[in-house]
Design a protein around this motif. Structure first.
Motif, PDB file in Angstrom:
ATOM      1  N   ARG A   1      49.215  43.441  40.282  1.00  0.00           N
ATOM      2  CA  ARG A   1      48.022  44.366  40.586  1.00  0.00           C
ATOM      3  C   ARG A   1      47.903  44.680  41.975  1.00  0.00           C
ATOM      4  O   ARG A   1      47.202  45.887  42.109  1.00  0.00           O
ATOM      5  CB  ARG A   1      46.945  43.534  40.052  1.00  0.00           C
ATOM      6  CG  ARG A   1      46.864  43.731  38.266  1.00  0.00           C
ATOM      7  CD  ARG A   1      45.767  43.135  37.823  1.00  0.00           C
ATOM      8  NE  ARG A   1      45.657  43.015  36.412  1.00  0.00           N
ATOM      9  CZ  ARG A   1      44.639  42.564  35.809  1.00  0.00           C
ATOM     10  NH1 ARG A   1      43.748  41.623  36.240  1.00  0.00           N
ATOM     11  NH2 ARG A   1      44.669  42.418  34.426  1.00  0.00           N
TER      12      ARG A   1
ATOM     13  N   PHE B   1      41.775  42.318  41.277  1.00  0.00           N
ATOM     14  CA  PHE B   1      42.936  41.460  42.145  1.00  0.00           C
ATOM     15  C   PHE B   1      42.902  39.769  41.876  1.00  0.00           C
ATOM     16  O   PHE B   1      43.616  39.222  42.510  1.00  0.00           O
ATOM     17  CB  PHE B   1      43.009  41.954  43.360  1.00  0.00           C
ATOM     18  CG  PHE B   1      43.232  43.218  43.626  1.00  0.00           C
ATOM     19  CD1 PHE B   1      44.507  44.032  43.351  1.00  0.00           C
ATOM     20  CD2 PHE B   1      41.971  44.139  43.798  1.00  0.00           C
ATOM     21  CE1 PHE B   1      44.514  45.494  43.409  1.00  0.00           C
ATOM     22  CE2 PHE B   1      42.025  45.668  43.945  1.00  0.00           C
ATOM     23  CZ  PHE B   1      43.413  46.329  43.618  1.00  0.00           C
TER      24      PHE B   1
ATOM     25  N   PHE C   1      48.550  48.445  42.688  1.00  0.00           N
ATOM     26  CA  PHE C   1      47.744  49.518  42.648  1.00  0.00           C
ATOM     27  C   PHE C   1      47.286  50.194  43.980  1.00  0.00           C
ATOM     28  O   PHE C   1      46.875  51.364  43.770  1.00  0.00           O
ATOM     29  CB  PHE C   1      46.367  49.001  41.928  1.00  0.00           C
ATOM     30  CG  PHE C   1      46.325  48.845  40.515  1.00  0.00           C
ATOM     31  CD1 PHE C   1      46.134  49.910  39.798  1.00  0.00           C
ATOM     32  CD2 PHE C   1      46.743  47.527  39.871  1.00  0.00           C
ATOM     33  CE1 PHE C   1      46.023  49.727  38.218  1.00  0.00           C
ATOM     34  CE2 PHE C   1      46.719  47.490  38.412  1.00  0.00           C
ATOM     35  CZ  PHE C   1      46.351  48.746  37.506  1.00  0.00           C
TER      36      PHE C   1
ATOM     37  N   SER D   1      46.092  37.747  40.718  1.00  0.00           N
ATOM     38  CA  SER D   1      46.996  38.054  41.411  1.00  0.00           C
ATOM     39  C   SER D   1      46.805  37.174  42.835  1.00  0.00           C
ATOM     40  O   SER D   1      47.873  36.974  43.457  1.00  0.00           O
ATOM     41  CB  SER D   1      47.392  39.526  41.769  1.00  0.00           C
ATOM     42  OG  SER D   1      46.338  40.058  42.340  1.00  0.00           O
TER      43      SER D   1
ATOM     44  N   ALA E   1      50.096  40.974  35.571  1.00  0.00           N
ATOM     45  CA  ALA E   1      49.055  40.725  36.416  1.00  0.00           C
ATOM     46  C   ALA E   1      49.283  40.473  37.759  1.00  0.00           C
ATOM     47  O   ALA E   1      48.463  40.624  38.767  1.00  0.00           O
ATOM     48  CB  ALA E   1      48.062  39.723  35.850  1.00  0.00           C
TER      49      ALA E   1
END
Length: 288
Positions: A163, A212, A166, A215, A160
């Motif tokens: 992230r 998010f 991404f 994170s 996590a």
């Protein structure tokens, strides 16, 4: 003067980081080996070569075509190709390393490495080499993109805290548009299509802040994944605005460029404020 100051600051920073990683290879070889064997960590090995290629291309144009620069371009491109042979070969020959098993957003770093290499080769005047490297990167980008879009088993093995990576979905098509622009000599229809794809992916991500949330609870070095792809998107928007010469395109360029600068400054300040926390981290591999 501001440009030269920023370039030399980047150069000194990259020299320092590269020297530290060389020392890591000497004194902590087991950790480097673990990174090389990890399905996420191996993708980060492309970053030093991507960074050197980008920094080399950012040199003043009067120095770019010098013979030492051409030699350095190949020096930085060859490790990317070697890593390609290792990673891409495993994707279709090794059962435990099939792409469907190890695919994650950082897998796009290998693709970005190819596209940056093609961009650098094209700017040096090596069109045939640029086309070959670009073809390798684009073919595997299609495979990686489709695999990640299907949310196969590899997505469940992605931490996590990583992230922000991404946003690499945005970097790959943006870099592809810049690479093909250098190869073809103009920001034509294929470049525009890739730019619009990256713009759509960027919009899709910023409309989902909940993704998010975990994170963002605590600062992590992975936050730099916000700035890196956004910079590529801003560069592509500059090329697009120069080609279209439209008010909407110019406005979009200004918004993305300003956002890129603000995000960069913000993350740089967060990094400086959390240096002690980063140095006290006990986990040697932040991607675990």
């Amino acid at each position: 003067m501001a440009f030269l100051l920023l370039w030399w600051l980047s150069f000194c920073t990259l020299i320092l980081l590269s020297s530290l990683y060389i020392l890591r290879c000497v004194f902590h070889f087991r950790q480097v080996k673990a990174e090389f064997l990890h399905h996420v960590g191996v993708n980060f090995l492309f970053i030093p070569w991507i960074s050197w290629l980008l920094l080399l291309q950012a040199m003043p144009s009067t120095r770019l075509m010098n013979f030492p620069c051409k030699i350095l371009t190949w020096v930085f491109v060859i490790p990317v190709v070697v890593l390609d042979i290792k990673i891409y070969g495993q994707w279709f020959t090794t059962e435990k390393r099939f792409l469907s098993m190890v695919a994650n957003p950082t897998s796009q770093l290998s693709v970005i490495g190819n596209l940056v290499g093609a961009w650098a080769a094209a700017r040096m005047g090596w069109k045939e080499s640029a086309v070959s490297i670009f073809t390798l990167g684009l073919a595997h980008y299609l495979v990686v993109f489709i695999t990640l879009y299907q949310r196969l088993s590899g997505a469940n093995r992605f931490p996590a805290m990583l992230r922000p990576d991404f946003f690499l979905f945005v970097a790959a098509p943006s870099m592809a548009s810049l690479g093909w622009s250098s190869i073809s000599g103009s920001f034509g229809m294929p470049c525009k299509m890739l730019f619009f794809l990256s713009l759509f992916l960027f919009t899709s991500l910023i409309c989902r802040p909940a993704l998010f949330r975990k994170s963002m609870k605590r600062f992590n070095i992975a936050w730099w994944a916000y700035s890196f792809p956004l910079t590529f998107l801003a560069l592509a928007s500059v090329e697009y605005a120069a080609q279209v010469k439209d008010m909407v395109a110019s406005t979009l360029m200004l918004i993305l460029s300003a956002l890129s600068v603000l995000v960069f400054i913000g993350i740089m300040l967060f990094t400086a404020a959390n240096t002690d926390t980063l140095l006290r981290e006990n986990e040697p591999c932040h991607y675990k």
